[in-house]
Design a protein around this motif. Structure first.
Motif, short mmCIF file in Angstrom:
data_model
loop_
_atom_site.label_atom_id
_atom_site.label_comp_id
_atom_site.label_asym_id
_atom_site.label_seq_id
_atom_site.Cartn_x
_atom_site.Cartn_y
_atom_site.Cartn_z
N TRP A 158 43.50 41.84 38.93
CA TRP A 158 43.84 42.49 37.67
C TRP A 158 42.60 42.67 36.81
CZ3 TRP A 158 49.02 39.97 35.68
CH2 TRP A 158 50.04 40.27 36.57
N SER A 159 41.73 41.68 36.81
CA SER A 159 40.48 41.78 36.08
C SER A 159 39.64 42.94 36.61
CB SER A 159 39.71 40.46 36.19
OG SER A 159 38.48 40.55 35.55
N ALA A 160 39.55 43.04 37.92
CA ALA A 160 38.77 44.11 38.54
C ALA A 160 39.33 45.48 38.16
CB ALA A 160 38.75 43.95 40.06
N TYR A 161 40.64 45.63 38.11
CA TYR A 161 41.24 46.90 37.74
C TYR A 161 40.94 47.26 36.28
CZ TYR A 161 43.53 48.49 41.92
OH TYR A 161 43.77 49.01 43.17
N ALA A 162 40.99 46.28 35.39
CA ALA A 162 40.65 46.55 33.99
C ALA A 162 39.18 46.94 33.87
CB ALA A 162 40.97 45.34 33.12
N PHE A 163 38.30 46.21 34.57
CA PHE A 163 36.87 46.54 34.54
C PHE A 163 36.62 47.92 35.15
CE2 PHE A 163 35.71 41.78 34.48
CZ PHE A 163 35.59 41.78 33.10
N VAL A 213 49.40 39.09 24.11
CA VAL A 213 48.08 39.57 23.67
C VAL A 213 47.39 40.29 24.81
CG1 VAL A 213 45.77 38.84 22.96
CG2 VAL A 213 47.78 37.89 21.81
N PHE A 214 47.39 39.69 26.01
CA PHE A 214 46.76 40.34 27.17
C PHE A 214 47.39 41.71 27.42
CE2 PHE A 214 44.92 36.63 29.89
CZ PHE A 214 44.39 36.01 28.77
N GLY A 215 48.72 41.77 27.37
CA GLY A 215 49.42 43.03 27.60
C GLY A 215 49.11 44.07 26.55
N LEU A 216 49.05 43.66 25.29
CA LEU A 216 48.74 44.61 24.22
C LEU A 216 47.32 45.13 24.30
CD1 LEU A 216 50.61 42.90 21.23
CD2 LEU A 216 51.24 45.03 22.41
N CYS A 261 39.04 35.17 32.67
CA CYS A 261 39.11 33.81 32.12
C CYS A 261 40.36 33.07 32.59
CB CYS A 261 39.08 33.85 30.59
SG CYS A 261 37.47 34.25 29.91
N ALA A 262 41.47 33.77 32.60
CA ALA A 262 42.72 33.16 33.08
C ALA A 262 42.59 32.78 34.56
CB ALA A 262 43.89 34.11 32.87
N ALA A 263 41.94 33.64 35.33
CA ALA A 263 41.73 33.35 36.75
C ALA A 263 40.87 32.09 36.90
CB ALA A 263 41.06 34.53 37.44
N LEU A 264 39.81 31.99 36.12
CA LEU A 264 38.93 30.83 36.20
C LEU A 264 39.63 29.54 35.77
CD1 LEU A 264 35.57 32.39 34.99
CD2 LEU A 264 36.21 31.72 37.32
N LEU A 265 40.51 29.63 34.79
CA LEU A 265 41.29 28.45 34.39
C LEU A 265 42.18 27.97 35.53
CD1 LEU A 265 42.31 29.25 30.70
CD2 LEU A 265 40.83 27.39 31.51
N LEU A 306 39.66 38.83 29.74
CA LEU A 306 40.78 37.91 29.53
C LEU A 306 41.41 37.51 30.87
CD1 LEU A 306 42.46 39.55 26.41
CD2 LEU A 306 41.19 37.39 26.48
N SER A 307 41.63 38.48 31.73
CA SER A 307 42.20 38.17 33.05
C SER A 307 41.24 37.31 33.87
CB SER A 307 42.55 39.45 33.81
OG SER A 307 43.64 40.11 33.20
#
Length: 139
Positions: free
Chosen positions: A64-69, A123-126, A14-18, A11-12
């Motif tokens: 943020w995406s990297a941290y979640a991954f 949604v991202f936070g949850l 995708c948001a980055a790419l947008l 999700l993060s």
């Protein structure tokens, strides 16, 4: 691998790419994604300000995406993983909640922007929160 943190990272990302798409496609994309008429006009005028602001947001979301991954086990364990995930989750949830207060006074954006972006952030936070809760002992 934790599915919720994989989804959170996606999700993060995708948001980055947008945000990157806004830089590439310019004013029409800024308008489409609700960045505000001022950002769109600055982009049309050739100002570097929209691209600079959007680039910073892109980098933050990519990190943020990297941290979640990383927490999901897809990447190596990044430094301060627990703290970073707590902060990322808090920021997404806080932004999601705070945005609802701007619907009636949108400050240069549409009420729809605040509604949808707030729901998205919640949604991202949850998703992050569920993933963190499931993997807390191994982080």
């Amino acid at each position: 691998m934790n599915v919720f943190l994989l989804i959170a990272g996606g999700l993060s990302a995708c948001a980055a790419l947008l945000h990157l798409a806004c830089i590439y496609f310019g004013a029409p994309r800024y308008r489409m994604l609700g960045a505000g008429e001022q950002m769109a006009r600055l982009a049309e005028q050739g100002s570097h300000q929209p691209a600079l602001i959007t680039s910073v947001i892109f980098v933050v979301l990519a990190i943020w995406s990297a941290y979640a991954f990383s927490a999901a086990g897809l990447l190596i364990k990044l430094p301060l993983l627990r703290l970073a995930l707590i902060l990322i989750t808090f920021i997404y949830l806080a932004r999601g909640i705070a945005g609802f207060f701007f619907i009636s006074s949108p400050i240069g954006r549409s009420p729809e922007f605040w509604l949808w972006s707030s729901l998205i952030c919640l949604v991202f936070g949850l998703v992050h929160l569920i993933g963190i809760k499931q993997t807390w002992a191994t982080l």
